[in-house]
Design a protein around this motif. Structure first.
Motif, short mmCIF file in Angstrom:
data_model
loop_
_atom_site.label_atom_id
_atom_site.label_comp_id
_atom_site.label_asym_id
_atom_site.label_seq_id
_atom_site.Cartn_x
_atom_site.Cartn_y
_atom_site.Cartn_z
N PHE A 61 0.87 -1.24 0.14
CA PHE A 61 -0.09 -0.07 -0.07
C PHE A 61 0.92 1.27 -0.13
N TYR A 62 0.56 2.53 -0.90
CA TYR A 62 1.09 3.53 -0.81
C TYR A 62 -0.12 4.52 -0.96
N GLY A 63 -0.16 5.72 0.03
CA GLY A 63 -1.38 6.48 -0.07
C GLY A 63 -1.58 7.11 1.05
N THR A 64 -2.76 7.30 1.45
CA THR A 64 -3.52 7.96 2.61
C THR A 64 -4.48 7.29 3.11
N LEU A 65 -4.46 6.94 4.56
CA LEU A 65 -5.54 6.10 5.08
C LEU A 65 -6.75 7.03 5.35
N VAL A 66 -6.83 8.23 5.15
CA VAL A 66 -8.02 8.88 5.27
C VAL A 66 -8.05 9.89 4.16
N SER A 67 -8.75 10.91 3.96
CA SER A 67 -8.76 11.93 3.06
C SER A 67 -7.49 13.01 2.91
N ALA A 68 -7.21 13.27 1.78
CA ALA A 68 -6.00 14.05 1.68
C ALA A 68 -6.04 15.35 2.35
N LYS A 69 -5.20 15.90 2.94
CA LYS A 69 -5.12 17.08 3.68
C LYS A 69 -4.18 17.93 2.89
N THR A 70 -3.43 17.43 2.06
CA THR A 70 -2.64 18.22 1.24
C THR A 70 -1.89 17.59 0.17
N PHE A 71 -1.93 17.99 -1.10
CA PHE A 71 -1.20 17.31 -2.10
C PHE A 71 0.13 17.58 -2.35
N TRP A 72 0.62 18.56 -1.37
CA TRP A 72 2.16 18.77 -1.68
C TRP A 72 3.01 18.51 -0.47
N ASP A 73 2.63 17.63 0.44
CA ASP A 73 3.64 17.12 1.50
C ASP A 73 3.69 15.58 1.34
N PRO A 74 4.88 15.21 1.04
CA PRO A 74 5.08 13.77 0.82
C PRO A 74 4.93 12.89 2.26
N ASP A 75 5.03 13.78 3.22
CA ASP A 75 4.83 12.96 4.64
C ASP A 75 3.50 12.51 4.95
N HIS A 76 2.45 13.10 4.03
CA HIS A 76 1.03 12.78 4.18
C HIS A 76 0.81 11.46 3.67
N TYR A 77 1.67 10.99 2.78
CA TYR A 77 1.55 9.64 2.54
C TYR A 77 2.46 8.54 3.02
N LEU A 78 1.87 7.39 2.90
CA LEU A 78 3.20 6.33 3.73
C LEU A 78 2.77 5.25 2.93
N SER A 79 4.14 4.35 3.32
CA SER A 79 3.86 3.13 2.62
C SER A 79 3.82 2.04 3.41
N ILE A 80 3.06 1.03 3.31
CA ILE A 80 2.90 -0.42 3.96
C ILE A 80 3.16 -1.52 2.96
N PRO A 81 4.20 -2.42 3.43
CA PRO A 81 5.25 -2.23 4.55
C PRO A 81 6.12 -0.94 4.40
N ALA A 82 6.66 -0.53 5.45
CA ALA A 82 7.48 0.63 5.40
C ALA A 82 8.67 0.57 4.60
N ASP A 83 8.86 -0.08 3.55
CA ASP A 83 10.05 -0.23 2.97
C ASP A 83 10.68 1.12 2.47
N SER A 84 9.91 1.99 2.07
CA SER A 84 10.50 3.25 1.63
C SER A 84 10.41 4.31 2.83
N GLU A 85 10.08 4.10 3.83
CA GLU A 85 10.36 5.04 5.07
C GLU A 85 9.35 6.29 4.79
#
Length: 539
Positions: A133-157
């Motif tokens: 999985f890569y993306g957001t668990l909820v609605s996006a709060k911003t399209f500009w911040d990479p920290d708002h998006y996460l990877s599971i498994p956290a292979d890309s930190e």
């Protein structure tokens, strides 16, 4: 049904690409009558099939629950959003007993990936059948911040996909959420091809064009001068194109400007004529719609990148591609839209402030006037069960598996609950055997209807926040929260303008009784007194 024309008989079941837009209006795409440039989705439609009566649930969480489980959302605990309000149909998270389509596909040997928005109330999509999985668990709060998006498994930190540098400037090289989801989707495809003998399922769930309205400058510039004509002109232009395309009948009227209800229900009214707005307000609103159009344009670009990837790999012919939106366009909360956060707060932008709209650090919504235009020719919007809230575009493309003529239109009603059985049918996966605790699928495959076989008569049910509806054949019974039922003959009145409830009491009685039975069976009723949200007053 589909076995005669699928590759399943040849030992090669189709790959599946399910693409979902967020709050996209019924008429936004070029192939549904819109003026926004969407050449890639238009090409999919030209080479595939468009459904013109495709129903959703009127809201993002419930729609995703139906889309991924094949159930009505209340049945799996997501009748509203992610608040747990203490009732079985409204637990705010997907029921642990509910199988997702990814669970079913992975059990049949598919590799399953999700790039995009989850929003099913749990914190790990990989526990629901997805490998990565890569993306957001909820609605996006911003399209500009990479920290708002996460990877599971956290292979890309939690880093952005390769090739998208973490910079904060708003230029063509900066991180942008829609582009990140597109690129990560292509990385997942590369991973899937390391096991070429196994088919794959990719769920590409874009956040766009959901607020906040944020887009790249070059994309906004493309539409900067388009919307000063206003929503009344855009609505008329769209309807004319829709008639030429065959999306709606030639005698379809344009609905009256829709009603709106302000945040917290502090104010309500009807969307005003564009020409009644003062010049500064028209400038501000035209910019909001330009940003929205830019977001849709960029989403279409992303779809083109993924489709090009499939074509280059020789996979496009036997990939079942379905594109849809989770609900109609979003009116929150009045004709002016909001700023900073979802609330009554609006900022009127003038002069140089207009150029900063949509960039990093800004937060805007579209407003009810433009949302009404995005849902042309229908009434109302997201949240509501009238046509503007629940009808969305739906494109199906599968050259190896569909016999119907390219560019065909299918006018038979379908619903999100039909997506899972359709995908499983296309893949040749038998779901007739199930455990006693497993929910039976609520929908039906529409592959046969796509292949021009007669549509099976069916009844479709709707409910969100007390707004409710039922569609059976030509008749639709629909109501606003705490309001009496309205009855419409959609064959002669697709815009729901002539209420026939008082002169067709037997039809009202029959359909309302069917809705009551459905609601009891699917954990819809008793309806909550308090949804635990600020914009709906507790009763």
């Amino acid at each position: 049904m589909v076995a005669a024309c699928s590759r399943a008989d040849e030992g090669a079941p189709p790959n599946v690409l399910l693409i979902v837009a967020d709050d996209l209006g019924y008429s936004d795409l070029g192939c549904y009558g819109g003026e926004i440039e969407t050449p890639n989705l238009d090409a999919l439609a030209a080479g595939g099939i468009r459904l013109t009566q495709f129903y959703t649930t009127a809201r993002c969480c419930p729609s995703r629950a139906s889309l991924l489980t094949g159930q009505y959302p209340h049945r799996v605990g997501l009748g509203h959003m992610t608040q747990d309000i203490g009732r079985p149909g409204y637990r705010g998270r997907i029921d642990p007993a509910a199988k997702t389509v990814a669970d079913r596909f992975s059990g049949a040997g598919y590799r399953c990936f999700l790039s995009g928005k989850w929003h099913l109330g749990t914190d790990d999509p990989t526990r629901h059948g997805f490998e990565r999985f890569y993306g957001t668990l909820v609605s996006a709060k911003t399209f500009w911040d990479p920290d708002h998006y996460l990877s599971i498994p956290a292979d890309s930190e939690r880093s952005p996909p390769a090739g998208l540098p973490q910079v904060e400037t708003n230029d063509a090289r900066s991180f942008y959420g829609t582009d990140a989801l597109t690129e990560r989707a292509q990385q997942f495809l590369a991973a899937a091809r390391t096991t070429a003998e196994r088919p794959w399922f990719l769920y590409l769930a874009y956040n766009a064009p959901h607020f906040p309205l944020q887009a790249r400058r070059e994309d906004i510039s493309r539409y900067a001068g388009r919307y000063h004509v206003g929503w009344d002109v855009i609505r008329r232009e769209r309807l004319a194109r829709m008639k030429r395309l065959g999306i709606v009948p030639d005698d379809t009227d344009l609905s009256s400007r829709s009603h709106y209800w302000n945040y917290g229900q502090t104010r309500s009214g009807t969307n005003p004529p564009w020409d009644d707005l003062d010049p500064d307000r028209r400038q501000d609103l035209a910019r909001r719609m330009a940003i929205y159009a830019a977001m849709v344009h960029r989403l279409d670009w992303g779809v083109g990148q993924v489709i090009g990837n499939l074509r280059q790999a020789g996979e496009l012919d036997n990939t079942l591609v379905i594109f849809l939106s989770d609900n109609g366009a979003c009116a929150e909360w009045d004709p002016h839209g909001f700023d900073i956060k979802s609330s009554n707060q609006n900022i009127l932008h003038r002069g140089e402030e207009l150029d900063r709209m949509g960039t990093a650090g800004t937060f805007h919504s579209l407003g009810s006037g433009w949302a009404n235009a995005c849902n042309t020719p229908f009434r109302l919007y997201k949240h509501f069960c009238h046509q503007g809230g629940v009808l969305t575009p739906c494109i199906v493309h599968w050259p190896a598996g569909l016999r119907a003529s390219q560019g065909s239109l299918v006018h038979a009603p379908a619903h999100l609950i039909d997506i899972v059985p359709t995908l499983l049918d296309a893949a040749g996966i038998d779901v007739s055997r199930r455990s006693e605790s497993e929910f039976p699928l609520a929908g039906a495959s529409f592959v046969s209807e796509l292949n021009r076989e007669p549509a099976v008569p069916r009844t479709i049910f709707l409910e969100h926040e007390g707004n409710r509806g039922v569609r059976r054949g030509r008749w639709k019974l629909v109501a606003l929260r705490d309001e009496p039922w309205e009855l419409y003959d959609l064959m002669t009145d697709p815009i729901e303008s002539k209420d026939l409830a008082k002169t067709n009491t037997e039809i009202v009685r029959s359909l309302s009784a069917a809705w009551d039975d459905w609601a009891r069976t699917n954990q819809v009723t008793p309806l909550p007194d308090d949804y635990h949200v600020d914009y709906l007053k507790a009763q």
